[in-house]
Design an enzyme around this catalytic site. Structure first.
Site, short mmCIF file in Angstrom:
data_model
loop_
_atom_site.label_atom_id
_atom_site.label_comp_id
_atom_site.label_asym_id
_atom_site.label_seq_id
_atom_site.Cartn_x
_atom_site.Cartn_y
_atom_site.Cartn_z
N ARG A 36 0.77 -1.24 0.00
CA ARG A 36 0.00 0.00 0.00
C ARG A 36 0.81 1.30 0.00
NH1 ARG A 36 -2.62 -3.99 2.07
NH2 ARG A 36 -4.76 -4.34 1.42
N GLN A 103 2.17 -11.77 8.63
CA GLN A 103 1.41 -11.76 7.38
C GLN A 103 2.37 -11.92 6.21
OE1 GLN A 103 -1.80 -8.42 7.50
NE2 GLN A 103 -0.16 -7.80 8.85
N HIS A 123 -0.35 -16.00 6.15
CA HIS A 123 -0.67 -15.91 4.73
C HIS A 123 0.20 -16.83 3.88
CE1 HIS A 123 -2.56 -11.67 5.48
NE2 HIS A 123 -3.29 -12.66 5.92
N CYS A 131 0.67 -27.96 -5.14
CA CYS A 131 -0.30 -28.42 -6.13
C CYS A 131 -1.68 -28.30 -5.49
CB CYS A 131 -0.02 -29.88 -6.51
SG CYS A 131 -1.35 -30.56 -7.52
N CYS A 134 -3.17 -32.41 -5.50
CA CYS A 134 -2.62 -33.49 -4.63
C CYS A 134 -1.81 -32.93 -3.47
CB CYS A 134 -1.79 -34.47 -5.46
SG CYS A 134 -0.19 -33.80 -5.98
#
Ligand code: NAD
Length: 259
Positions: A36, A103, A123, A131, A134
């Site tokens: 930001r 984060q 996060h 993947c 799987c």
């Protein structure tokens, strides 16, 4: 300012459970842009291009996503921890850290020396690729090599599933275990220190509130103001690196120790 730094050091010294909550602002001094700030990621990209639903929707979106993700990974790959990361790692060595809730996806807390069990990555991480079918994990560098060789939206070797950096995109569910753990620890801590976060991304931004509502002291160290400044016990509008380095010095000198 010096009084505030000493006050925070004293609270670190005397609190049983100290949490550091970090955001993208912690890593700008390591050369990784935040989202930001002027010149940050949102100045150059459209946030919608990062939505998980769009990533799933078409091969063209995935190719665009990987193009952006590749550009954003470049500084992460070579970044070194700055004074703030190092100070936080030192707090762990001093036995002063309950945990880091981050984060950030850049892995710099680990490069600085924090241990796996002390860092909750809310996060996810850009250092690995998963993947989506799987769940096989790949080293990010291995996948970036494939992209360099011409793959535009890489697929899983084992099952042919869609590969995505192991980060949590907008619209993607939060990791359950990490989120529960972060809420739980936030509710039990005595001191909650925010470093380098705008505190606008939910649900991460609700952690300081939970800490405060459960009786913790709240310290916010951020260059710009945040929506939680009014409820904080100490607010320092400054650079994360020098601020954390000087708080650590006060902790080490024992200037804050109450006897
Ligand atoms: P943000 O971009 O919303 O806010 C960053 C804040 O840091 C700003 O308020 C800014 O004033 C402050 N800041 C910038 N440089 C600073 C410095 N040197 N010292 C002190 N403060 C500084 O970031 P956020 O709150 O972490 O949330 C946005 C999302 O960004 C998160 O979901 C995170 O996953 C993601 N992100 C992570 C990285 C990374 O891993 N390094 C980089 C970009 C974005």
């Amino acid at each position: 300012m010096e009084d505030k730094l000493k006050q925070v050091a004293q609270w670190i010294t005397t609190s049983k459970k100290v949490i550091v909550f970090s955001g993208a602002g912690l890593s700008t001094e390591s050369g990784i842009p935040d989202f930001r700030s002027p010149g940050g990621v949102w100045d150059r990209y459209n946030p919608e291009d990062f939505y998980f639903q769009n990533f799933l929707a078409s091969e063209a979106s995935r190719e665009k996503y990987w193009q952006m993700a590749t550009e954003m990974y470049e500084p992460i790959k070579t970044a070194k921890p700055n004074h703030a990361h190092l100070a936080i790692a030192e707090l762990e060595k001093l036995g002063k850290l309950d945990c880091v809730i981050t984060q950030n996806i850049d892995g710099l807390h680990f490069k600085a020396g924090n241990s796996e069990e002390k860092v909750i990555q809310l996060h996810g991480t850009a250092i690995f690729v998963s993947c989506l079918s799987c769940k096989k994990r790949y080293d990010r560098d291995e996948i970036q090599e494939r992209i360099k060789k011409g793959q535009k939206a890489p697929r899983c070797n084992d099952c042919g599933g869609i590969l995505k950096p192991a980060t949590i995109s907008f619209g993607q569910s939060m990791p359950e275990k990490e989120t529960q753990e972060a809420y739980h620890r936030s509710s039990l801590c005595n001191l909650f220190i925010v470093v380098g976060s705008s505190l606008v991304v939910q649900p991460a931004a609700s952690m300081p509130l939970i800490a405060k509502e459960n009786g913790a002291r709240l310290v916010i160290i951020n260059r710009d103001s945040t929506p939680y400044d009014d409820m904080a016990d100490v607010v320092i509008h400054g650079q994360a690196g020098p601020t954390m380095a000087s708080i650590l010095e006060h902790v080490k000198q024992g200037s804050g120790v109450v006897v």
